[in-house]
Design an enzyme around this catalytic site. Sequence first.
Site, PDB file in Angstrom:
ATOM      1  N   HIS D  12       6.982 125.429 -57.583  1.00  0.00           N
ATOM      2  CA  HIS D  12       7.186 123.969 -57.537  1.00  0.00           C
ATOM      3  C   HIS D  12       6.945 123.410 -56.133  1.00  0.00           C
ATOM      4  O   HIS D  12       7.405 122.314 -55.811  1.00  0.00           O
ATOM      5  CB  HIS D  12       8.590 123.610 -58.054  1.00  0.00           C
ATOM      6  N   HIS D  59      16.014 120.209 -52.698  1.00  0.00           N
ATOM      7  CA  HIS D  59      15.796 120.624 -51.315  1.00  0.00           C
ATOM      8  C   HIS D  59      16.231 119.541 -50.338  1.00  0.00           C
ATOM      9  O   HIS D  59      15.604 119.332 -49.313  1.00  0.00           O
ATOM     10  CB  HIS D  59      14.321 120.962 -51.103  1.00  0.00           C
ATOM     11  N   HIS D 193       9.057 134.068 -50.602  1.00  0.00           N
ATOM     12  CA  HIS D 193       8.592 133.249 -49.481  1.00  0.00           C
ATOM     13  C   HIS D 193       9.705 133.089 -48.461  1.00  0.00           C
ATOM     14  O   HIS D 193      10.882 133.196 -48.779  1.00  0.00           O
ATOM     15  CB  HIS D 193       8.030 131.887 -49.910  1.00  0.00           C
ATOM     16  N   GLU D 240      15.322 131.751 -54.832  1.00  0.00           N
ATOM     17  CA  GLU D 240      14.852 130.842 -55.882  1.00  0.00           C
ATOM     18  C   GLU D 240      14.573 131.594 -57.189  1.00  0.00           C
ATOM     19  O   GLU D 240      14.438 130.976 -58.244  1.00  0.00           O
ATOM     20  CB  GLU D 240      13.596 130.076 -55.426  1.00  0.00           C
TER      21      GLU D 240
END
Lengths: 117, 117, 279, 279
Positions: D12, D59, D193, D240
Amino acid sequence: MSYLDNPTPIPGTYFFDGKMASKGYNLNKMCYTFNDKQAREEFLKDEMAYCDKFGLSDVQKQAIKNRDVIGLLEAGGNIYFLAKFTGILGLNMQDVGAIQTGMSVEDFKAMLVKAGE
Amino acid sequence: MSYLDNPTPIPGTYFFDGKMASKGYNLNKMCYTFNDKQAREEFLKDEMAYCDKFGLSDVQKQAIKNRDVIGLLEAGGNIYFLAKFTGILGLNMQDVGAIQTGMSVEDFKAMLVKAGE
Amino acid sequence: MAKIIGGITTSHIPAIGRAISLNIEETPYWKPFFDGYPPIRKWLGEKKPDVVVLFYNDHGLEFFLNKKPTFSIGVAPQYISADEGWGIATIPPVTGETELSWHICNTLVEDEFDITICQEMKVDHGLTVPLQLMWPGNTYGHIKVIPVCINCEQHPMPSLKRCFNLGRSIAKAIESFDKDLNVVVFGTGGLSHQLDGQRAGFINKPFDLMCMDKIVNQPEELFQYSVRDLVEQAGAQGPELNMWMGMRGVLSGKVTELHRNYHIPISNTGAGTMLLENN
Amino acid sequence: MAKIIGGITTSHIPAIGRAISLNIEETPYWKPFFDGYPPIRKWLGEKKPDVVVLFYNDHGLEFFLNKKPTFSIGVAPQYISADEGWGIATIPPVTGETELSWHICNTLVEDEFDITICQEMKVDHGLTVPLQLMWPGNTYGHIKVIPVCINCEQHPMPSLKRCFNLGRSIAKAIESFDKDLNVVVFGTGGLSHQLDGQRAGFINKPFDLMCMDKIVNQPEELFQYSVRDLVEQAGAQGPELNMWMGMRGVLSGKVTELHRNYHIPISNTGAGTMLLENN
Ligand SMILES: [Fe+3]
Ligand SMILES: [Fe+3]
């Protein structure tokens, strides 16, 4: 025992936990306002005055001034809120990665490509 | 099965559940602003204009106008937020109890005392 | 290591704050209620707790229905008492205990409690009135407070069992905290009351007295009451018993009841006051 | 009764939204990533889901650290995409499914999940980019979305197991919902990541591929990885994966993998795309 009780650091990696969240609260609060266009403009007009409005420490202000992303992390900055600061500067996540790793943006991108091979 | 799935009503008692919370969202949002003095003053200056600002329905506006606490509950009002509205009117919780039960305040207080005997 | 020395239950209704402001504690209406507190104040004065873990609910000051958490824990260095809209006097800022608060949060998430962590929080009468009651003249400046806020304003609400277990996990956190601190736990709110609806003013004295008995030695027996049962038997605001259960969960299995008081009515409420020493 | 027809995993990250705005999906950098989507779009076009349960993280748009929930569920009639500060284009409002959302919340609290219930929520790229990917040209107007937001921004974070079980409870709620709706579940974000620190840019392809394998038939085997393990092995943003686990929990024990794509790098990320049909 929480997973956070493990005292061994992970190299080059920060845990944004309670300690950091407390330390960086004002800094992150300032960056959170950057969701708002008016706040971004006010910041750009006088960066240090805007920092003072949120009670940033001298260390935090210096790191803002220097665009020192690692310094901001160490001063309690949360990467998601810092991204709103670096966004103002026109930097994307690869630029920010390059700053933190001390690489050129090209080298940083090449490193990512290599991870896929 | 949630405890909310029991379809038998409890007489004289409202469950502020999802259905009511959806229905009363704007009304409660308006009342939430009454934590703020300026909002209370603005409301008192022109009640219906303030209601319109939050998009209250005609039924909700009428109930506000009539200080109809039961009507407000049925229109999705939450008692804790409604208390901020009745507070503006100078009513305490025993006054509000009397309004809802159709008793005089003295009778309502006497009923409470009796519960202790 | 930090030590849990005892638990206190108390009503937190705004009218109490108003009575304190007006200095009418000794009037016939208020005296039987305020008479419940001197033994507790004496105990607090002797035991000198460093920290209060304070279970309360927010009645629409800090939390609106846009984002309504089931459990929220304060981790702030300070909490501000603010205007609630209907004239209750605010009290001076309340000091937090950031480090222990975060340690509790870490433990709670590890134990599968899905808390909301609050670094900034206005606190309402649910938290401020108990402090005023325990430390008259707002002399709570030496006490550090950890707010634990339970949703009692919107259904669905958590069960008595869930709140008790929340307390169990908090106890585990306190007892593993590497500092010599004495911790006392407050369960505020309740007992039976109903503010809204045609049944407003409903109070159930036998049910309240049963809860006060059970909370001492057989708190698990209260698990049989669902939130719906509480609404039915203790009034629409009866689920505030959840804060008592959270408090009781923080104490050990065995406690000694040092003091109790029960009085009806305070405003629309059956007010239960208890002092439980941890064994 | 409502029916869970399948699950989709997707990255996303904001750069995807930017690529869509700039219409550069077919450039050499982006093509291998966007090539993962046509089979999924085709499946969605055939299956015509009514509702998407969308696991994502916020976020820093809707939630600040003053009040940071572990799990928050949207129950709003509409969600607004808003300015995130660094220039990603907003998308038209997203329609909610109030009734099913509340039914899910009732079930979750009954099952001892301590959720934050949201009647108003701005949604960020975590939710908007997946909608843009699945319905090009923002043609998602016919779809009702139920946002399920998991804390991935501040430690402590919930475990993979807790998120999986959150999904199990949501499945129970959907399958007991008395309306003929077809529901699809999105697990967004990930895979490996790291955005921050001197190790920024860290990606772990073998770990990602292992996760994609396990998520199909042995999701419980992933429980062995703590959040710390995820940070270590999948980077600071590796947690995530929790959103994938929530999605997988909503599906039944057995699923059929209809499609997958894996590509490095998209921005700083290993992007995994999967389509799992529910058996
Ligand atoms: Fe209360
Ligand atoms: Fe993300």
